[in-house]
Motif scaffolding. Sequence first.
Motif, PDB file in Angstrom:
ATOM      1  N   PRO A 180      -1.236 -10.077   6.872  1.00  0.00           N
ATOM      2  CA  PRO A 180      -0.165 -10.662   6.116  1.00  0.00           C
ATOM      3  C   PRO A 180      -0.026  -9.960   4.517  1.00  0.00           C
ATOM      4  CG  PRO A 180      -1.691 -12.153   6.396  1.00  0.00           C
ATOM      5  CD  PRO A 180      -2.252 -10.928   7.083  1.00  0.00           C
ATOM      6  N   ALA A 181       0.823  -8.972   4.437  1.00  0.00           N
ATOM      7  CA  ALA A 181       0.907  -8.589   3.029  1.00  0.00           C
ATOM      8  C   ALA A 181       2.281  -8.119   2.465  1.00  0.00           C
ATOM      9  CB  ALA A 181      -0.016  -7.296   2.748  1.00  0.00           C
ATOM     10  N   LEU A 196      -2.394  -4.934  -3.458  1.00  0.00           N
ATOM     11  CA  LEU A 196      -3.456  -5.936  -3.566  1.00  0.00           C
ATOM     12  C   LEU A 196      -3.661  -6.939  -2.817  1.00  0.00           C
ATOM     13  CD1 LEU A 196      -5.290  -6.746  -5.898  1.00  0.00           C
ATOM     14  CD2 LEU A 196      -3.405  -7.640  -7.045  1.00  0.00           C
ATOM     15  N   GLU A 197      -2.567  -7.523  -2.267  1.00  0.00           N
ATOM     16  CA  GLU A 197      -2.656  -8.785  -1.368  1.00  0.00           C
ATOM     17  C   GLU A 197      -3.214  -8.171  -0.047  1.00  0.00           C
ATOM     18  OE1 GLU A 197       0.309 -11.797   0.917  1.00  0.00           O
ATOM     19  OE2 GLU A 197       1.179 -10.107  -0.126  1.00  0.00           O
ATOM     20  N   TRP A 234      -2.655   7.182   1.794  1.00  0.00           N
ATOM     21  CA  TRP A 234      -3.089   7.058   0.523  1.00  0.00           C
ATOM     22  C   TRP A 234      -3.208   5.519  -0.006  1.00  0.00           C
ATOM     23  CZ3 TRP A 234      -0.372   4.990  -3.928  1.00  0.00           C
ATOM     24  CH2 TRP A 234       1.084   4.929  -3.602  1.00  0.00           C
ATOM     25  N   MET A 235      -2.226   4.636   0.457  1.00  0.00           N
ATOM     26  CA  MET A 235      -1.909   3.313   0.132  1.00  0.00           C
ATOM     27  C   MET A 235      -3.123   2.557   1.017  1.00  0.00           C
ATOM     28  SD  MET A 235       1.820   2.365  -0.589  1.00  0.00           S
ATOM     29  CE  MET A 235       2.602   3.349   0.624  1.00  0.00           C
ATOM     30  N   SER A 236      -3.536   3.120   2.205  1.00  0.00           N
ATOM     31  CA  SER A 236      -4.497   2.202   2.769  1.00  0.00           C
ATOM     32  C   SER A 236      -6.059   2.529   1.947  1.00  0.00           C
ATOM     33  CB  SER A 236      -4.423   2.868   4.206  1.00  0.00           C
ATOM     34  OG  SER A 236      -3.537   2.407   5.137  1.00  0.00           O
ATOM     35  N   GLY A 237      -5.974   3.927   1.500  1.00  0.00           N
ATOM     36  CA  GLY A 237      -7.347   4.234   0.859  1.00  0.00           C
ATOM     37  C   GLY A 237      -7.275   3.329  -0.328  1.00  0.00           C
ATOM     38  N   LEU A 238      -6.370   3.260  -0.988  1.00  0.00           N
ATOM     39  CA  LEU A 238      -6.195   2.389  -2.483  1.00  0.00           C
ATOM     40  C   LEU A 238      -6.969   1.181  -1.851  1.00  0.00           C
ATOM     41  CD1 LEU A 238      -5.616   2.813  -5.171  1.00  0.00           C
ATOM     42  CD2 LEU A 238      -3.622   1.826  -4.720  1.00  0.00           C
ATOM     43  N   ALA A 239      -6.516   0.447  -1.004  1.00  0.00           N
ATOM     44  CA  ALA A 239      -6.524  -1.041  -0.668  1.00  0.00           C
ATOM     45  C   ALA A 239      -8.017  -1.048  -0.194  1.00  0.00           C
ATOM     46  CB  ALA A 239      -5.908  -1.733   0.337  1.00  0.00           C
ATOM     47  N   SER A 240      -8.457  -0.047   0.773  1.00  0.00           N
ATOM     48  CA  SER A 240      -9.800  -0.005   1.145  1.00  0.00           C
ATOM     49  C   SER A 240     -10.754   0.258   0.077  1.00  0.00           C
ATOM     50  CB  SER A 240      -9.984   1.025   2.218  1.00  0.00           C
ATOM     51  OG  SER A 240      -8.959   0.910   3.605  1.00  0.00           O
ATOM     52  N   LEU A 241     -10.384   1.062  -0.712  1.00  0.00           N
ATOM     53  CA  LEU A 241     -11.514   1.573  -1.947  1.00  0.00           C
ATOM     54  C   LEU A 241     -12.042   0.453  -2.644  1.00  0.00           C
ATOM     55  CD1 LEU A 241     -12.976   3.707  -3.312  1.00  0.00           C
ATOM     56  CD2 LEU A 241     -10.991   4.166  -4.692  1.00  0.00           C
ATOM     57  N   TYR A 258      -7.135  -9.649   1.525  1.00  0.00           N
ATOM     58  CA  TYR A 258      -7.090 -10.206   2.957  1.00  0.00           C
ATOM     59  C   TYR A 258      -8.274  -9.644   3.541  1.00  0.00           C
ATOM     60  CZ  TYR A 258      -5.942 -11.652   7.661  1.00  0.00           C
ATOM     61  OH  TYR A 258      -5.978 -12.149   8.839  1.00  0.00           O
ATOM     62  N   LEU A 259      -8.324  -8.166   3.326  1.00  0.00           N
ATOM     63  CA  LEU A 259      -9.506  -7.588   4.045  1.00  0.00           C
ATOM     64  C   LEU A 259     -10.596  -7.898   3.438  1.00  0.00           C
ATOM     65  CD1 LEU A 259      -8.428  -3.850   4.010  1.00  0.00           C
ATOM     66  CD2 LEU A 259      -8.141  -5.532   5.954  1.00  0.00           C
ATOM     67  N   ALA A 260     -10.853  -8.121   2.053  1.00  0.00           N
ATOM     68  CA  ALA A 260     -12.137  -8.803   1.508  1.00  0.00           C
ATOM     69  C   ALA A 260     -12.316  -9.970   2.100  1.00  0.00           C
ATOM     70  CB  ALA A 260     -11.624  -8.813   0.048  1.00  0.00           C
ATOM     71  N   LEU A 261     -11.639 -11.049   2.078  1.00  0.00           N
ATOM     72  CA  LEU A 261     -11.947 -12.243   2.754  1.00  0.00           C
ATOM     73  C   LEU A 261     -12.379 -12.049   4.394  1.00  0.00           C
ATOM     74  CD1 LEU A 261      -9.075 -14.358   1.328  1.00  0.00           C
ATOM     75  CD2 LEU A 261     -11.406 -14.578   1.036  1.00  0.00           C
ATOM     76  N   GLU A 262     -11.693 -11.007   5.036  1.00  0.00           N
ATOM     77  CA  GLU A 262     -11.877 -11.042   6.402  1.00  0.00           C
ATOM     78  C   GLU A 262     -13.278 -10.496   6.610  1.00  0.00           C
ATOM     79  OE1 GLU A 262     -11.016 -11.088  10.315  1.00  0.00           O
ATOM     80  OE2 GLU A 262      -9.929 -11.979   8.805  1.00  0.00           O
TER      81      GLU A 262
END
Length: 414
Positions: free
Chosen positions: A80-81, A97-98, A120-127, A102-106
């Motif tokens: 959910p983002a 950012l959202e 690139w946006m997946s990379g930004l969130a994952s980084l 979520y990934l961090a909590l998961e």
Amino acid sequence: MTPRTRPTARSLSIALVSEHASPLAALGGVDAGGQNVHVARLAGALADRGHRVTVYTRWDSKELPVTTLLRPGVLVHHVPAGPAEQLPKDELLPHMLEFARYLALEWQERGPDLVHSHFWMSGLASLQVARELRLPLLHTYHALGTVKRRHQGRADTSPPARIPCEVQVGLGCDRVVATCRDEVAELAGMGVPAEKVDVVPCGVDPQQFSPEGPVAERGPYRYRLLQLGRLVPRKGAAVAIAALAGLPDAELVVAGGPPPERVDADPEVRRLRDLARAAGVADRVRFTGGVPSSQVPALLRSADVVLCPAVYEPFGIVPLEAMACGRPVVASDVGGQRDTVADRVTGRLVPAGDARALSAAVGELLADPALREAYGAAGRRRVMSQYGWASVAAATETAYRTVLGARMTVAGAL
């Protein structure tokens, strides 16, 4: 975070992050194409190697469950983002950012052995999450903002932050998995060193795409040319239509885009039909709209020549699918097509945007059935030797093991 057990040589817990390109999406839309296929097939091939794979993609419909089993060993997890509706990918940056939170909590209690982000946006969130939780991160771009801006100029709808963010991801991740040699050179120009990059191509399923099987019904014309893929200007359908003027015995089938019932209202179809009328070939151009993936092999088999005249192409899966079906390909000499299409062996490479060169190359093939057959057979052999998903997954796993081994070496030295 709970300490994870050391992964064995046979089994890893792998997170594939693909924020806009879900492996469950219907193909052919503006933002649904090669990346969706790549993520789905790579996940499946990694599962076939004994790994446990979860694909994290944005929740874009209220009808979707939180998780869906794609196939044994592969789970799709909807994050959910932003609003639970489909959004153009160029509008997703404010929601990353959202997505990351979520990934961090998961992953807080038990994260994957490694993360492989796509786009690139997946990379930004994952980084952000990988740094916080000290997770190994590999990244595949699928397309680069520098290339898109070079070719689209003011028509580029990417967020202004795209290129700086791509540099940040390339420098911050453990390793980049590029899909072609052209991308390695582009990344070097952005400051991402070549020694940090592995080249692993996209793949194709040679059982699904093969010369044997049903063949789609042909029209009344002697020859059929086929262009397959997303219906966006950069794919070069306008060039194919211009080339058709010099090929009087051929029809051009353009497959992809909106559902068939919405084709007539599509702005790109209208633009291309206007060009076809101006070129005097409107009666020989047919737009099918989106084609279910199950029907694509039969459509490819029905073609005498498959056209891939994109202005630029980060990789391009269609040439592989055509070659797997034993069909010769005439493609623009750009991006990943320089790697996949062997000029004068499996097809022809022509300058991008050059309708005369495209027409001449296609005309040469249409005039020589034996040459078409030879190119098609060579294409099939090339796919079988280099581009099966099992080979792609093995090469990807080698990159994973390199990163994990380097991490263990550093940890042991501390």
